[in-house]
Design a protein around this motif. Structure first.
Motif, short mmCIF file in Angstrom:
data_model
loop_
_atom_site.label_atom_id
_atom_site.label_comp_id
_atom_site.label_asym_id
_atom_site.label_seq_id
_atom_site.Cartn_x
_atom_site.Cartn_y
_atom_site.Cartn_z
N ALA A 27 0.89 -1.11 0.05
CA ALA A 27 -0.03 0.05 0.08
C ALA A 27 0.88 1.34 0.07
CB ALA A 27 -0.95 -0.10 1.41
N THR A 31 2.34 -0.76 3.82
CA THR A 31 1.65 -1.98 4.38
C THR A 31 1.72 -2.99 3.31
OG1 THR A 31 0.39 -0.86 5.79
CG2 THR A 31 -0.24 -3.08 5.28
N VAL A 33 0.07 -5.84 1.07
CA VAL A 33 -1.44 -6.49 0.95
C VAL A 33 -1.53 -7.50 0.09
CG1 VAL A 33 -2.21 -3.84 1.53
CG2 VAL A 33 -1.59 -4.50 -0.89
N GLN A 101 -1.85 -7.93 7.90
CA GLN A 101 -2.94 -7.92 6.92
C GLN A 101 -4.15 -8.72 7.08
OE1 GLN A 101 -1.43 -8.87 2.53
NE2 GLN A 101 0.36 -9.62 3.61
N VAL A 104 -6.63 -6.28 8.12
CA VAL A 104 -7.18 -5.44 6.67
C VAL A 104 -8.32 -6.51 5.90
CG1 VAL A 104 -6.49 -4.46 4.65
CG2 VAL A 104 -5.06 -4.17 6.60
N TYR A 292 -5.34 1.02 0.69
CA TYR A 292 -4.53 -0.13 0.73
C TYR A 292 -4.09 -0.56 -0.76
CZ TYR A 292 -5.39 -0.53 5.75
OH TYR A 292 -5.51 -0.56 7.04
#
Length: 307
Positions: A27, A31, A33, A101, A104, A292
């Motif tokens: 992201a 992060t 993803v 993750q 998320v 994301y």
């Protein structure tokens, strides 16, 4: 109106597979993803191929329940993070880039309105067993875990979509497939697995009883209870080698069936498994997609849900 059909996803089995199978994607804030994107695309593909009317993502509220560990201390012990101080020693060893993750994934599922079901003190397998056993419609269970072959039941309309070789190359496991692979009925599979053991779950099995012997004993004596009864009966037709091994493993065989068998009657919180035809919260889905880097998988899943 199309026939109602429930699809139950073994969520951890799928997001682990997505993490290891999808190249790293980040992201804007760095992060990772790839597991999120892969999990979403798996759902899109499966829903597009099978068109279930109901969908549940079964969740591991407790990946290593204490009641199973109490019975067999080695159960999944090799997966526990070593030397964790404090009150939570039973933390599963998960790669850091995957661990960040998982929340998320839950955010995305909630924004889409896709049902997630877990139960405290139980694994996702137990949730799946309960959903598959109590369903009032045919059920497809998506998993890479052979343990769930025990749920296969042609008469009840329960089959496994086995993803060990990939979601795009999955196998539809029916009664015939289980018999063809293991020479046992699905209803015998848990007893078969108990005797054979499973190193990946820390289950030692019965020393000296491999796949073929376990299957032949079940063919002759029906189930584990019948096998143990035959082993303790000097007049039975069991040969000396298997008899000795079964008797020597009496302590293990007293507790292992409870550990290996998935629960089928646990109390689940109320839930609505109806597959949405559009995201529950479109604005939140859009915000998550932007934050994301999920634009493409969001568009694919939204399109598939719309039919």
């Amino acid at each position: 109106m199309s026939e109602q059909r429930l699809m139950v996803l073994d969520s951890a089995s799928m997001y682990f597979r997505a993490f290891f199978g999808v190249p790293e994607v980040l992201a804007a804030d760095g992060t990772p993803v790839n597991a999120v994107r892969g999990f979403m695309d798996f759902i899109s593909r499966l829903v597009g191929d099978y068109r279930p009317t109901h969908l549940v993502c079964a969740w591991d509220n407790d990946w290593r329940p204490q009641w199973r560990v109490d019975l067999i201390p080695s159960y999944k012990a090799h997966r526990v993070v070593a030397a964790i101080p404090g009150p939570r020693p039973d933390i599963e060893e998960v790669p850091d880039p995957l661990e960040v993750q998982v929340p998320v994934i839950l955010e995305v599922l909630d924004a889409f309105g896709i049902c997630v079901v877990g139960a405290d003190g139980y694994e996702a397998d137990d949730v799946i067993g309960t959903l598959a056993t109590g369903a009032s419609m045919p059920v497809d269970v998506v998993t890479g875990d052979r343990d769930l072959f025990q749920l296969v039941d042609d008469k009840a309309g329960v089959r496994i979509l086995y993803i060990a070789k990939g979601v795009g190359n999955h196998e539809r496991v029916t009664d015939e497939v289980v018999v063809g692979k293991y020479s046992v009925l699905p209803a015998q599979y848990a007893d078969y697995a108990t005797m054979r053991g499973d190193a990946s779950d820390g289950l030692p099995g019965v020393p000296g009883i491999g796949d073929k012997t376990a299957a032949s004993l079940l063919l002759k004596f029906g189930d584990l209870r019948g096998i143990i009864a035959a082993a303790t009966d000097p007049e039975s037709a069991m040969s000396p080698g298997p008899r000795r091994r079964i008797l020597d493993a009496a302590d293990y065989l007293e507790v292992a069936p409870t550990v290996v068998a998935v629960a089928r009657d646990i109390d689940l919180a109320s839930y609505d498994a109806t597959l949405p035809s559009a995201p529950r919260d479109p604005a939140l889905v859009e915000a998550l997609a932007e934050r994301y880097n999920l634009d493409s998988p969001v568009k694919r899943l939204t399109a598939v849900l719309a039919g």
